[in-house]
Design an enzyme around this catalytic site. Structure first.
Site, PDB file in Angstrom:
ATOM      1  N   ASN A 156       8.714   5.471  -3.716  1.00 26.73           N
ATOM      2  CA  ASN A 156       7.745   4.632  -4.424  1.00 26.73           C
ATOM      3  C   ASN A 156       6.573   5.542  -4.796  1.00 26.73           C
ATOM      4  O   ASN A 156       5.760   5.875  -3.946  1.00 26.73           O
ATOM      5  CB  ASN A 156       7.291   3.486  -3.502  1.00 26.73           C
TER       6      ASN A 156
ATOM      7  N   HIS B  26       5.271  -5.695  -3.212  1.00 33.57           N
ATOM      8  CA  HIS B  26       4.722  -4.642  -2.348  1.00 33.57           C
ATOM      9  C   HIS B  26       3.376  -5.127  -1.809  1.00 33.57           C
ATOM     10  O   HIS B  26       2.635  -5.824  -2.503  1.00 33.57           O
ATOM     11  CB  HIS B  26       4.559  -3.344  -3.146  1.00 33.57           C
TER      12      HIS B  26
ATOM     13  N   GLU C  73       0.627  -3.805  -1.536  1.00 37.96           N
ATOM     14  CA  GLU C  73      -0.548  -3.461  -2.360  1.00 37.96           C
ATOM     15  C   GLU C  73      -0.692  -4.448  -3.516  1.00 37.96           C
ATOM     16  O   GLU C  73      -1.807  -4.760  -3.941  1.00 37.96           O
ATOM     17  CB  GLU C  73      -0.433  -2.009  -2.854  1.00 37.96           C
TER      18      GLU C  73
ATOM     19  N   GLU D  22       7.866  -3.474   5.485  1.00 39.77           N
ATOM     20  CA  GLU D  22       6.785  -2.493   5.406  1.00 39.77           C
ATOM     21  C   GLU D  22       5.545  -3.042   6.109  1.00 39.77           C
ATOM     22  O   GLU D  22       4.728  -3.728   5.471  1.00 39.77           O
ATOM     23  CB  GLU D  22       6.439  -2.203   3.941  1.00 39.77           C
TER      24      GLU D  22
ATOM     25  N   GLY E 212       0.761   4.386   4.446  1.00 39.81           N
ATOM     26  CA  GLY E 212      -0.222   5.394   4.058  1.00 39.81           C
ATOM     27  C   GLY E 212      -1.216   5.740   5.148  1.00 39.81           C
ATOM     28  O   GLY E 212      -2.210   6.407   4.904  1.00 39.81           O
TER      29      GLY E 212
ATOM     30  N   SER F 157       4.766   5.269   6.215  1.00 39.28           N
ATOM     31  CA  SER F 157       4.597   6.604   6.791  1.00 39.28           C
ATOM     32  C   SER F 157       5.906   7.224   7.268  1.00 39.28           C
ATOM     33  O   SER F 157       5.941   7.925   8.281  1.00 39.28           O
ATOM     34  CB  SER F 157       3.563   6.578   7.915  1.00 39.28           C
TER      35      SER F 157
HETATM   36  P1  PGA Z   1       3.887   5.446   2.698  1.00 34.95           P
HETATM   37  O1  PGA Z   1       4.083   4.206   1.707  1.00 34.95           O
HETATM   38  O2  PGA Z   1       5.231   6.059   2.909  1.00 34.95           O
HETATM   39  O3  PGA Z   1       2.926   6.345   2.008  1.00 34.95           O
HETATM   40  O4  PGA Z   1       3.336   4.880   3.985  1.00 34.95           O
HETATM   41  C1  PGA Z   1       5.219   3.407   1.756  1.00 34.95           C
HETATM   42  C2  PGA Z   1       5.113   2.301   0.734  1.00 34.95           C
HETATM   43  O5  PGA Z   1       4.011   1.779   0.534  1.00 34.95           O
HETATM   44  O6  PGA Z   1       6.108   1.929   0.094  1.00 34.95           O
END
Ligand code: PGA
Length: 248
Positions: free
Chosen positions: A9, A94, A96, A166, A172, A211
């Site tokens: 992603n 997602h 976000e 997730e 992140g 992560s």
């Molecule tokens: P990350 O993000 O691997 O940077 O934690 C994963 C995601 O948001 O799909």
């Protein structure tokens, strides 16, 4: 046996020059690892992904889709447009998008419906915040997010979904869920699907995201209900992304 699937992603990262290097690095380093692999790129770069990945084993997709088919929806991108650029996957819901664009579980479910109608595979994301985990609400939260999707899609489409667990607190942040925490959530999601769709539940791929990196991927992927990864930060460097695919 469920096949493993690793999806990058890219989020809102990239440029034409950087993407060329990243895509060719991935393609050059990929052997037959026995896993499926894809990148979900920002919409303006779909044509570049299509040009760089056609004829390779790497699929591509988008990070969001409109619930509408076409018309006066300024700024939106339809599932048919994604399909027009050869996309296979589209992320739906997602965290976000849920957090910064107030996407409700009902809207996310409609996005999955729109994706399915265009022949795309929706990768529907679920996850609890740290506050919800600490309040003991993880199962309630992810079950409600999942149920909203199961409520609106046709029974025969359940097997066409990819699910992604997730945990918001792991995205992140460098704080990966332990393999056991992730496995418990994955098994729980699979059990929720199985209540009405036993056959589809056994086959549906459930990816872990948050992560994931080459160093922790192997242990996570070894869990019986973890069928792959949805990779953010580590998908932006070919060597890290390939390292994760190799860990499968
Ligand atoms: P990350 O993000 O691997 O940077 O934690 C994963 C995601 O948001 O799909």
């Amino acid at each position: 046996m469920r096949r493993k699937l690793v999806i990058g992603n890219w989020k809102m990262n990239g440029s034409r020059a950087a993407n060329t290097a990243l895509l060719s690095g991935i393609v050059a380093g990929l052997n037959d690892f026995g896993a499926d692999c894809a990148v979900c790129v920002p919409a303006p770069y779909l044509a570049q992904a299509q040009a760089g990945l056609t004829g390779t084993v790497v699929a591509w997709g988008a990070q969001d889709v409109s619930v509408h088919a076409s018309g006066a929806y300024t700024g939106e991108v339809s599932a048919a447009m994604l399909q027009d650029f050869g996309a296979t996957y589209v992320l739906c819901g997602h965290s976000e998008r849920r957090a910064y664009h107030q996407e409700s579980s009902e809207l996310v479910a409609q996005k999955a419906v729109a994706a399915l109608a265009a022949g795309l595979t929706p990768v529907v994301c679920f996850g609890e915040t740290l506050a919800q985990r600490e309040a003991g609400q993880t199962e309630e939260v992810i079950c409600a997010q999942l149920q909203a999707v199961l409520d609106v899609i046709a029974d025969e489409d359940v097997s066409k979904l990819v699910l992604a667990y997730e945990p918001v607190w792991a995205i992140g942040t460098g704080k990966t869920a332990t393999p056991q925490i992730a496995q418990d959530a994955h098994l729980f999601l699979r059990t929720c699907v199985a209540k009405k769709h036993a056959v589809a539940a056994a086959g549906v791929q459930i990816l872990y995201g948050g992560s994931m990196k080459p160093e922790n991927a192997k242990e996570l992927m070894a869990q019986p209900d973890i069928d792959g990864g949805l990779i953010g930060g580590a998908a932006l460097k070919a060597v890290d992304f390939l390292g994760i695919i190799q860990a499968v």
